[in-house]
Design a protein around this motif. Structure first.
Motif, PDB file in Angstrom:
ATOM      1  N   SER A  18     -13.108  -5.887  -6.321  1.00 21.29           N
ATOM      2  CA  SER A  18     -12.985  -4.435  -6.325  1.00 21.29           C
ATOM      3  C   SER A  18     -11.784  -4.096  -5.469  1.00 21.29           C
ATOM      4  O   SER A  18     -11.319  -4.919  -4.687  1.00 21.29           O
ATOM      5  CB  SER A  18     -14.259  -3.766  -5.800  1.00 21.29           C
ATOM      6  OG  SER A  18     -14.544  -4.224  -4.505  1.00 21.29           O
ATOM      7  N   GLN A  19     -11.282  -2.921  -5.652  1.00 26.17           N
ATOM      8  CA  GLN A  19     -10.164  -2.464  -4.845  1.00 26.17           C
ATOM      9  C   GLN A  19     -10.605  -1.181  -4.161  1.00 26.17           C
ATOM     10  O   GLN A  19     -11.206  -0.316  -4.794  1.00 26.17           O
ATOM     11  CB  GLN A  19      -8.930  -2.226  -5.709  1.00 26.17           C
ATOM     12  CG  GLN A  19      -7.714  -1.892  -4.911  1.00 26.17           C
ATOM     13  CD  GLN A  19      -6.490  -1.662  -5.779  1.00 26.17           C
ATOM     14  OE1 GLN A  19      -6.585  -1.570  -6.984  1.00 26.17           O
ATOM     15  NE2 GLN A  19      -5.357  -1.563  -5.149  1.00 26.17           N
ATOM     16  N   VAL A  20     -10.346  -1.069  -2.879  1.00 27.15           N
ATOM     17  CA  VAL A  20     -10.718   0.119  -2.128  1.00 27.15           C
ATOM     18  C   VAL A  20      -9.486   1.011  -2.007  1.00 27.15           C
ATOM     19  O   VAL A  20      -8.484   0.622  -1.415  1.00 27.15           O
ATOM     20  CB  VAL A  20     -11.261  -0.262  -0.734  1.00 27.15           C
ATOM     21  CG1 VAL A  20     -11.644   0.975   0.044  1.00 27.15           C
ATOM     22  CG2 VAL A  20     -12.442  -1.216  -0.866  1.00 27.15           C
ATOM     23  N   ILE A  21      -9.571   2.204  -2.604  1.00 28.76           N
ATOM     24  CA  ILE A  21      -8.474   3.174  -2.577  1.00 28.76           C
ATOM     25  C   ILE A  21      -9.049   4.511  -2.126  1.00 28.76           C
ATOM     26  O   ILE A  21      -9.933   5.060  -2.787  1.00 28.76           O
ATOM     27  CB  ILE A  21      -7.815   3.323  -3.965  1.00 28.76           C
ATOM     28  CG1 ILE A  21      -7.291   1.981  -4.449  1.00 28.76           C
ATOM     29  CG2 ILE A  21      -6.726   4.370  -3.933  1.00 28.76           C
ATOM     30  CD1 ILE A  21      -6.814   1.992  -5.874  1.00 28.76           C
ATOM     31  N   ASP A  22      -8.563   5.016  -1.006  1.00 28.49           N
ATOM     32  CA  ASP A  22      -9.017   6.309  -0.468  1.00 28.49           C
ATOM     33  C   ASP A  22     -10.543   6.383  -0.388  1.00 28.49           C
ATOM     34  O   ASP A  22     -11.157   7.336  -0.870  1.00 28.49           O
ATOM     35  CB  ASP A  22      -8.484   7.476  -1.311  1.00 28.49           C
ATOM     36  CG  ASP A  22      -6.974   7.536  -1.324  1.00 28.49           C
ATOM     37  OD1 ASP A  22      -6.363   7.141  -0.315  1.00 28.49           O
ATOM     38  OD2 ASP A  22      -6.410   7.964  -2.358  1.00 28.49           O
ATOM     39  N   ASN A  23     -11.152   5.363   0.175  1.00 27.49           N
ATOM     40  CA  ASN A  23     -12.610   5.272   0.345  1.00 27.49           C
ATOM     41  C   ASN A  23     -13.381   5.234  -0.970  1.00 27.49           C
ATOM     42  O   ASN A  23     -14.576   5.474  -1.001  1.00 27.49           O
ATOM     43  CB  ASN A  23     -13.133   6.402   1.229  1.00 27.49           C
ATOM     44  CG  ASN A  23     -12.603   6.302   2.639  1.00 27.49           C
ATOM     45  OD1 ASN A  23     -12.415   5.196   3.166  1.00 27.49           O
ATOM     46  ND2 ASN A  23     -12.343   7.430   3.257  1.00 27.49           N
ATOM     47  N   LYS A  24     -12.703   4.959  -2.095  1.00 24.62           N
ATOM     48  CA  LYS A  24     -13.359   4.762  -3.395  1.00 24.62           C
ATOM     49  C   LYS A  24     -13.265   3.289  -3.736  1.00 24.62           C
ATOM     50  O   LYS A  24     -12.245   2.657  -3.503  1.00 24.62           O
ATOM     51  CB  LYS A  24     -12.655   5.565  -4.486  1.00 24.62           C
ATOM     52  CG  LYS A  24     -12.829   7.050  -4.411  1.00 24.62           C
ATOM     53  CD  LYS A  24     -11.936   7.705  -5.422  1.00 24.62           C
ATOM     54  CE  LYS A  24     -12.728   8.264  -6.562  1.00 24.62           C
ATOM     55  NZ  LYS A  24     -11.881   8.950  -7.551  1.00 24.62           N
ATOM     56  N   THR A  25     -14.323   2.758  -4.304  1.00 24.70           N
ATOM     57  CA  THR A  25     -14.325   1.365  -4.728  1.00 24.70           C
ATOM     58  C   THR A  25     -14.164   1.306  -6.234  1.00 24.70           C
ATOM     59  O   THR A  25     -14.946   1.898  -6.972  1.00 24.70           O
ATOM     60  CB  THR A  25     -15.642   0.674  -4.310  1.00 24.70           C
ATOM     61  OG1 THR A  25     -15.780   0.788  -2.891  1.00 24.70           O
ATOM     62  CG2 THR A  25     -15.645  -0.785  -4.699  1.00 24.70           C
TER      63      THR A  25
END
Length: 102
Positions: A18-25
């Motif tokens: 998964s990639q964490v971008i701006d506290n979104k997974t």
């Protein structure tokens, strides 16, 4: 989910991450080829998070472990200052492969 490969490009390793971008997974796959690294989102509505990283754009690869149950992964730091975080079960194998490519 398919990735269009360039001529003479071969997939060396792929795994769920998964990639964490701006506290979104964002769930997806990390794909390492002989020419680049791809992150491909699983869901179509998250396709805007798809990315490719050329090996010459990698500044460093940092191993990490988080939390009590030790989530392991890789941070890929690019030459333009981005830090991309990928939790991976086979972090060591991916890290060694990527480090040998750039």
């Amino acid at each position: 989910m398919t990735v269009k490969l360039n001529p003479n490009e071969v997939v060396l390793k792929a795994g769920d991450t998964s990639q964490v971008i701006d506290n979104k997974t964002i769930d997806g796959k990390l794909i390492v080829t002989n020419q680049r690294i791809y992150f491909k989102a699983v869901r179509e509505e998250a396709e805007r998070f798809n990315l490719e990283i050329l090996f010459e754009n990698i500044l460093e690869v940092i191993y990490f472990s988080k939390g009590l149950f030790s989530v392991k992964g890789l941070n890929v730091v690019t030459r333009d200052g981005r830090s991309l975080s990928f939790p991976l079960k086979k972090r060591d194998e991916f890290g060694q492969l990527i480090n040998s490519m750039y």
